[in-house]
Scaffold this active site. Structure first.
Site, PDB file in Angstrom:
ATOM      1  CE  LYS A 218      -3.258  -0.217   3.118  1.00 25.81           C
ATOM      2  NZ  LYS A 218      -2.666   0.359   3.991  1.00 25.81           N
TER       3      LYS A 218
ATOM      4  CE  LYS B 107       3.922  -3.274   7.382  1.00 22.83           C
ATOM      5  NZ  LYS B 107       2.910  -2.001   7.788  1.00 22.83           N
TER       6      LYS B 107
END
Length: 633
Positions: free
Chosen positions: A80, A115
């Protein structure tokens, strides 16, 4: 099986960044018409923007407002942020439009955890990447300091109230300096006003009962909802304070949250200016008094709101950086996307929309999938800003859609199962329902949506074309295959043209999902049934009790910010695709009065993640000769 054209081999993110040179930040600022006196430089490549924040912006005077969201993601994410940056580069560098991306500042928790960073990826990144993913301009540290100051003030007040008499406590709170009369401070005057005591009264003329009422907050320790914070993943879910001999036996259990989960972060993100931020910080409820009314105790009552705001003064200014292709980027705030709304700031968006002017474009993003991020973006953030988007871009990947077709789980750190690395139309056809549901949900807001199919090297043309076709059938205005990760802005030109086309048609019919006049339960029901697909809501006794109390205290007219898993449209991360007719559980309900929303919890929500077995910091090091950082993604 045909394949898309690929640039191979693609270097690592850090190698790509090191091969690019940053433009001076003054040059980036000049593209937006910012003068040197409107900047506070943080070295040659970053600067705080101190331009005046617009109070209101009509559609005629502001730029086009585009929000980027996503389908229900895998634990690896679907690109995103990368899409936001790639699209901004396409609009700014390849279509030659004035464009600004407004994004969130990354937390060091994910950066050093599993992440990695949040600078985008491939040839769609923001720079300077290392600084962006680390301390940056210190905004999150400022939030941590202000938050922990409030926490310290809470425990100090409880301690001193427990060890001092009414008169001694009053004399310490309103000291009498030699040769000078006692004077109430600003925050103490506000407390007098709250208690209904004449604010102009001589402090020495208060009765004993008034002095006691003024001095003692009588905070019920069991109602304290303000923990401490640190911007790292750490095993601090439960801690005990007050164990030293000087604490005189006063101790209590508390915990740490990650800094981006702080209500202060949500307040900075939603406030329209410094004055509003100060008011919101003062209205933060940190617990309730031990009385029949369960009177809320605020930061203003503690007398700490002003000092906390002082610590956040500079953090209220967004930071200007750039993409690899020199497109301006404003970075501001980064609220947790579960217990908060998960968007960058109202201030950043307003400044950007003013700077680009009516012919320009502002891209922003919202946290997680559209079920969490976009719903909260519209119903919470847009209510505060008064600005509704012109277009929604939803990012989808073939990989994630296959997981929603009951493909095997994808685990961070583990090898991606082979089924995701080869064509599998059966899984894709089953999983496309997730994208279709998100598109229909976005259309509930009467917003046009463009699908960005973020292409991976393992996708086939047949798979990508299938996603495009089904997206348009589901109600998307358009759907385009995007290759911005390997081609930068050039690879997102088709997507950019579709977005520009949609933005040319004025959308005056955008609406909120619910009316604020509805009860808390009615708002929860609308979100859970219309967006998540639930058939009914199940409330715990605790949740029922909290809702009754919040409505009695006047918080019922606030927006609702449901905290749930990001890995499913439902509350259950194992339910993929588009679950239907399930019972949606609300186990607890909390309130962020300063931020201005009630947040029901649909299951246990972790606000302090621990580190994984193999965290990202294993790979991060520095060359002590050149000072180059290695291993930071």
């Amino acid at each position: 099986m045909s394949r898309l054209h690929r640039v191979t081999p693609v270097p690592s993110d850090i190698e790509i960044v090191k091969a690019h040179s940053c433009l001076p930040i003054s040059e980036i600022a000049s593209k937006l018409g910012l003068s040197p006196d409107e900047l506070e430089s943080y070295g040659p490549f970053m600067a705080k923007v101190k331009t005046k924040i617009p109070a209101n912006l009509s559609r005629q005077e502001r730029g086009k407002y585009v929000v980027v969201t996503g389908i229900t993601p895998t634990p690896l994410g679907e690109g995103k942020s990368t899409t936001t940056i790639g699209l901004a580069q396409a609009i700014g560098s390849w279509l030659n439009k004035k464009c600004v991306a407004v994004i969130r500042q990354p937390s060091q928790g994910p950066t050093f955890g599993i992440k990695g960073g949040a600078a985008g990826g491939g040839y769609s990144q923001v720079i300077p990447m290392e600084t962006f993913n680390l301390h940056f301009t210190g905004d999150i540290h400022a939030i941590s300091a202000a938050h922990n100051l409030i926490a310290a003030a809470i425990d100090a007040r409880i301690f001193h109230e427990s060890t001092q008499s009414d008169i001694a406590l009053f004399n310490r709170l309103v000291p009498k300096k030699p040769g000078k009369p006692r004077v109430f401070s600003n925050c103490q005057t506000l407390r007098l006003e709250k208690l209904g005591i004449d604010v102009n009264i001589d402090p020495d003329k208060l009765t004993i009962e008034q002095k006691k009422q003024f001095s003692r907050l009588n905070l019920d320790v069991d109602t304290i909802n303000w923990n401490r914070v640190v911007d790292l993943n750490d095993r601090l879910e439960k801690v005990k304070i007050g164990l030293s001999p000087s604490e005189k036996g006063f101790s209590r259990e508390t915990q740490y949250d990650i800094s981006v989960a702080s209500e202060l972060m949500a307040i900075l993100s939603l406030a329209n200016n410094l004055k509003e931020a100060r008011q919101r910080i003062g209205s933060i409820v940190i617990g309730n008094a031990k009385d029949d009314k369960q009177t809320p105790i605020t930061c203003e009552d503690l007398g700490v709101a002003g000092a906390a705001t002082v610590l956040l003064k500079d953090a209220l200014k967004p930071t200007l950086i750039q993409t690899l292709e020199g497109t301006p980027v404003l970075v501001h705030c980064g609220p947790f996307a579960n217990i908060a709304h998960g968007s960058s700031s109202v201030i950043g968006d307003k400044i950007a929309l003013k700077l680009v002017g009516p012919d320009g474009y502002v891209l922003t993003e919202c946290g997680f999938g559209a079920d969490i991020g976009l719903e909260k973006f519209i119903d919470i953030k847009c209510r505060n800003s008064g600005i509704l988007p012109d277009c929604v871009v939803i990012v989808a990947t073939v990989r994630a859609l296959k997981t929603h077709g009951n493909g095997p789980p994808i685990t961070p750190g583990a090898t991606v199962p082979a089924v995701y690395l080869q064509e599998n139309m059966e899984l894709l056809e089953k999983g496309i329902v997730n994208l279709e549901t998100h598109i229909r949900n976005i259309r509930r807001f009467n917003l046009p949506v463009v699908v960005a199919v973020n292409a991976f090297s393992t996708d086939t043309q047949k798979e990508l074309d299938f996603v495009r076709s089904r997206a348009i059938q589901a109600g998307a205005s358009d759907a385009q295959i995007a290759q911005h990760w390997e081609l930068g802005g050039e690879g997102a030109q088709d997507l950019a043209n579709s977005v520009l086309k949609v933005c040319q048609s004025p959308n005056e019919d955008c609406k909120f999902l619910y009316d604020l006049k509805l009860t808390i339960k009615e708002k929860i029901e609308i979100i859970a049934k219309q967006i998540y697909g639930a058939s009914s809501i199940n409330y715990s006794e605790r949740a029922e009790s909290k809702i009754e109390m919040y409505e009695r205290l006047g918080y019922g007219s606030m927006p609702v910010c449901i905290a749930k898993t990001q890995l499913s449209l439902s509350h259950d991360p194992t339910l993929k695709g588009a679950p239907k007719d399930f019972q949606f559980p609300i186990i607890d309900v909390r309130v962020s009065v300063g931020a201005g929303f009630v947040y029901p919890l649909a299951g246990e929500i972790l606000t302090m993640p621990g580190l994984p077995t193999r965290p990202a910091f294993f790979d991060i090091d520095i060359d002590t000769e050149t000072e180059e950082i290695h291993g930071l993604f």
